[in-house]
Design a protein around this motif. Structure first.
Motif, PDB file in Angstrom:
ATOM      1  N   UNK A  33       0.578  -0.837   0.183  1.00 56.66           N
ATOM      2  CA  UNK A  33      -0.001   0.582  -0.029  1.00 56.66           C
ATOM      3  C   UNK A  33       1.460   1.125  -0.237  1.00 56.66           C
ATOM      4  N   UNK A  34       0.398   2.169  -0.939  1.00 59.80           N
ATOM      5  CA  UNK A  34       1.700   3.558  -0.622  1.00 59.80           C
ATOM      6  C   UNK A  34       0.903   4.170  -0.429  1.00 59.80           C
ATOM      7  N   UNK A  35       0.023   4.674   0.262  1.00 60.59           N
ATOM      8  CA  UNK A  35      -1.236   5.574   0.938  1.00 60.59           C
ATOM      9  C   UNK A  35      -0.847   4.305   2.837  1.00 60.59           C
ATOM     10  N   UNK A  36       0.396   3.268   2.648  1.00 61.62           N
ATOM     11  CA  UNK A  36       0.084   2.456   3.940  1.00 61.62           C
ATOM     12  C   UNK A  36      -0.785   2.678   4.583  1.00 61.62           C
ATOM     13  N   UNK A  37      -2.027   2.203   3.842  1.00 68.00           N
ATOM     14  CA  UNK A  37      -3.215   1.473   4.919  1.00 68.00           C
ATOM     15  C   UNK A  37      -3.683   0.145   5.286  1.00 68.00           C
TER      16      UNK A  37
END
Length: 475
Positions: A33-37
């Motif tokens: 996850x690029x958004x660090x979800x």
């Protein structure tokens, strides 16, 4: 954490957190996850646990399944790494955790002994010296030359414990391992543990055997669901543990508050001294001068208790019990009380306890009889009594009346699991009549640190006299 030479083990603010994922793919999604979800939830196996073990102490860790007992031992021994917090150990550890830990299943018994000895820092020559004592203690014969994967669980634990306890450890850590061996080997292990304890070895043990906890531990740490609850003398901590088992969390919090309040009139253990009664319970408790079994009954003692809830809600009740009767009476509440007045299914051998039952009547009965019976797990009657046998003064009752009956006696049954039954009966026109009977309504767990032969303890007093032989006297 500053090192203190007084302590063998120091645990400070230790937490162990596991990430739990709904599906295996969620772990990959989170890592990419690029958004660090976040796709996980945190599970705290341990939450900010702190305690210390002095050198030469024997300390037990107790708690229900899932409390984090084994996890903290694995962190102390280095098998697991804490998420946060620090552990400092001063001394050589010999650990006996779950079966299989540290053993190679394809190696022979002797090969595993040498391999584990090397891992503990001993040289080959040192292990050569210790090997005869280890093999003698394990007593598994020629199986020591076979791969351990061919061993039974009993043989495995014999060898593992023999190795752990005969390498002169400074710190011995044991996690429920003795529950696998037979009773004779367990006795042998405990004797050896007592020997090394007297030699100054620090022992940290996890066990569900409360009798061993009370007998061997100088101090006990109580955990619950990964949280530190309390620590102190073994007897006191077992009392608190019984409240957790019975889900009496409010009572547990009250007692913990009293332990921290030194103005509460408590004795040195932070609880009522053994033998004191709690008048707030509203029961007509009496005691014979000789401490013998006594049945107490009364129709006017219930009013104070009605607003305090039901006793049976605070102990473990059998949901699948058998009950029957003609409906003229109902045993609507019951309880088990230990010597300190705690409602509990766990009783200590050698202490006084009470069985209490409350009965409501729907018809006139001239001479009701109240009973209890204790059976073993196979259904055999072991002991019991009733108000007629005890000569209690039981008066006639009418519709709407209630009776509270308390049987008080000393627990002399051996440690183990038992079943409690009770009833309200009587005689009508010469025929025995059952008004209400409850079969196997509750379990009783007896905790003992000394079991004798048979069903119950005769409480023998032993006297021995040694007379020297003439030849010995000359020498």
């Amino acid at each position: 954490m500053t090192e203190n030479c007084e302590y063998a083990i120091q645990v400070q603010d230790v937490s162990k957190i596991y990430r739990l994922y709904e599906k295996p793919i969620d772990r990959l999604k989170e890592s990419l996850s690029l958004t660090h979800k976040s796709y996980h939830r945190d599970f705290f196996a341990l939450s900010n646990i702190s305690f210390q073990v002095k050198k030469g102490e024997t300390v037990g860790i107790i708690g229900t399944n899932g409390s984090g007992k084994s996890t903290i031992l694995k962190i102390i021994t280095g098998v697991l790494t804490p998420t946060t917090g620090n552990v400092r150990v001063s001394g050589v550890i010999s650990a006996l955790l779950e079966l299989g830990a540290g053993f190679n299943m394809d190696y022979t018994g002797i090969e595993n002994v040498y391999m584990n000895g090397t891992m503990m820092g001993f040289t080959r020559s040192q292990m050569d010296e210790k090997l005869p004592e280890i093999l003698e203690f394990a007593d598994i014969g020629d199986f020591v030359y076979q791969p351990v994967k061919t061993y039974s669980s009993g043989m495995f634990v014999r060898l593992a414990f023999a190795l752990a306890i005969n390498v002169e450890p400074e710190i011995l850590i044991v996690d429920e391992a003795l529950s696998v061996g037979d009773v004779f080997f367990q006795s042998k292990c405990y004797r050896r543990m007592e020997e090394i304890r007297k030699q100054g070895t620090t022992i940290l043990m996890v066990t569900h055997d409360m009798g061993s906890v009370i007998k061997y531990c100088d101090r006990v740490v109580l955990l619950n669901k990964g949280h530190y609850v309390a620590e102190g003398p073994a007897g006191k901590m077992v009392d608190l543990y019984k409240k957790i088992l019975a889900n009496q969390m409010d009572a547990l919090e009250e007692e913990l508050a009293e332990m921290n309040d030194f103005s509460g009139g408590m004795d040195g253990r932070g609880s009522k001294a053994a033998g004191e009664t709690d008048e707030s319970e509203g029961s007509s408790k009496e005691r014979d001068a000789d401490g013998s079994s006594k049945c107490l009954s009364g129709q006017e003692v219930l009013s104070e208790d009605k607003n305090q809830g039901l006793m049976k809600d605070k102990i473990s009740i059998n949901p699948n019990r058998t009950e029957y009767g003609n409906g003229k009476a109902e045993i609507y509440d019951l309880g088990l009380f230990d010597e300190r007045g705690n409602l509990t299914n766990l009783l200590l051998k050698g202490e006084y306890f009470e069985i209490k039952e409350r009965i409501r009547f729907f018809d006139t009965i001239q001479a009701p009889i109240f009973t209890y019976t204790i059976k073993d797990k196979k259904g055999a009657d072991l002991t019991g009594t009733n108000t007629m046998f005890e000569g209690a003064d039981v008066k006639p009752v009418g519709q709407g009346d209630e009776y509270e009956v308390t049987f008080r006696q000393k627990m002399t049954l051996q440690g183990g699991e038992y079943l409690l039954s009770m009833s309200c009966t009587g005689f009508e026109q010469g025929e025995h009549t059952v008004y209400h009977r409850l079969y196997d309504i509750a379990s009783i767990t007896v905790i003992s640190n000394k079991n004798t032969v048979g069903v119950y303890d005769m409480e023998s007093e032993v006297e021995t006299v040694l007379r020297k032989g003439q030849e010995h006297e000359k020498n």
